[in-house]
Design a protein around this motif. Sequence first.
Motif, short mmCIF file in Angstrom:
data_model
loop_
_atom_site.label_atom_id
_atom_site.label_comp_id
_atom_site.label_asym_id
_atom_site.label_seq_id
_atom_site.Cartn_x
_atom_site.Cartn_y
_atom_site.Cartn_z
N GLN A 85 0.81 -1.21 0.00
CA GLN A 85 0.00 0.00 0.00
C GLN A 85 0.85 1.27 0.00
O GLN A 85 0.51 2.23 -0.69
CB GLN A 85 -0.95 -0.01 1.20
N GLU A 86 1.92 1.28 0.72
CA GLU A 86 2.76 2.48 0.77
C GLU A 86 3.35 2.78 -0.61
O GLU A 86 3.36 3.92 -1.06
CB GLU A 86 3.88 2.28 1.79
N TYR A 87 3.82 1.74 -1.28
CA TYR A 87 4.40 1.91 -2.61
C TYR A 87 3.33 2.35 -3.61
O TYR A 87 3.55 3.21 -4.47
CB TYR A 87 5.03 0.60 -3.07
N THR A 88 2.13 1.78 -3.49
CA THR A 88 1.02 2.15 -4.36
C THR A 88 0.69 3.63 -4.23
O THR A 88 0.52 4.33 -5.24
CB THR A 88 -0.23 1.31 -4.03
N ALA A 136 -8.71 2.93 -6.41
CA ALA A 136 -9.63 4.01 -6.77
C ALA A 136 -9.35 5.28 -5.96
O ALA A 136 -9.43 6.39 -6.48
CB ALA A 136 -11.07 3.56 -6.57
N ASN A 137 -9.01 5.11 -4.69
CA ASN A 137 -8.70 6.27 -3.84
C ASN A 137 -7.51 7.04 -4.38
O ASN A 137 -7.53 8.28 -4.42
CB ASN A 137 -8.42 5.81 -2.41
N THR A 138 -6.45 6.34 -4.75
CA THR A 138 -5.26 7.04 -5.24
C THR A 138 -5.55 7.76 -6.55
O THR A 138 -5.01 8.84 -6.81
CB THR A 138 -4.08 6.07 -5.43
N LYS A 139 -6.41 7.18 -7.37
CA LYS A 139 -6.76 7.84 -8.63
C LYS A 139 -7.59 9.10 -8.38
O LYS A 139 -7.40 10.12 -9.05
CB LYS A 139 -7.51 6.87 -9.54
N VAL A 140 -8.52 9.04 -7.43
CA VAL A 140 -9.29 10.23 -7.08
C VAL A 140 -8.37 11.33 -6.57
O VAL A 140 -8.48 12.50 -6.97
CB VAL A 140 -10.37 9.90 -6.02
#
Length: 314
Positions: A85-88, A136-140
């Motif tokens: 998750q951190e890398y993402t 989806a959160n990171t894209k938002v």
Amino acid sequence: MRKKILIVGGAGYIGGFMTDLFQQSHDYDVTVYDNLLYEERFLKRVNFINGDILDRKKLLPILSNFDVVVWLAAIVGDGACALNQEYTIECNYGATKFLVDNYKGKIIFASTCSVYGINHDLIDEKATPNPLSLYANTKVQAEQYIMANSDNYTIFRLGTLYGLSDEHSRLRFDLVANILTLKAVTGEKLSVFGGEQWRPLLHVRDVAYATKFAVENNVNGLFNLSERNVTIAELATTIAEHIKEAKIEFTDLKFEDMRNYRVTNDKILASGWQPKENLDSGLEEMITVFKAGRVKNVKDPVYSNVDYLKSIQF
């Protein structure tokens, strides 16, 4: 004067055909920037930089050389993003923020309709995002940063992709239309859980056509990009129409992926863009390739983002 275009992630599923499309035109000088995460080699006759989007020292000096940056690079998919998750977060949001902070040319950013999560209405770009995953959160978050800090951008919220890209790019069997088609060809049952979940479908090559259209017509803003909305049950039935021996197994059991959304792409259609590909021809193209045995080992984890990343202990 020829426009200089940097396709970040240009060796991937979307980037493969996109690189070819821009290369075919004498109006563009194309450079691909990619870390070859899923590839062993990149032999296309195109300017190539082997680099990671987190390598700021390599990326920063070259950005100003380009009129357009197409930002495809990301960890893609709910399962893949959950592994590290951190890398993402650093890849999908942090690297995008770095781009916006250090580049003042045209940005074309690949987002996803997954940002809508669960929404039972037919929705346009004004719908409130309802992300259900880290992906989806990171894209938002990346979208919001671009819109707040750049005035020269095109964001495409891509529908669920399907189909073949170029002749060299990795196939993806972690996409619903692709894997169901492969299963039908190889005699596996098409297991449909529930089946009433909606998805907006989009041929992978239409991402490239839309990107080139946006560059040539100065299309700016946030856009849903899709060909058609289908339920998973309708998709399976359509595949069975192309492969008569296919067997569909419907079950009322709920699948763990609860996303359900259908979108209107009226906004991008109003700009003059139209999808060039369609589901029926896209399925036939895949069926031909699969039946010919052109994929040596369909179980190879490289064809699934999450399976491959697990195999390399990402």
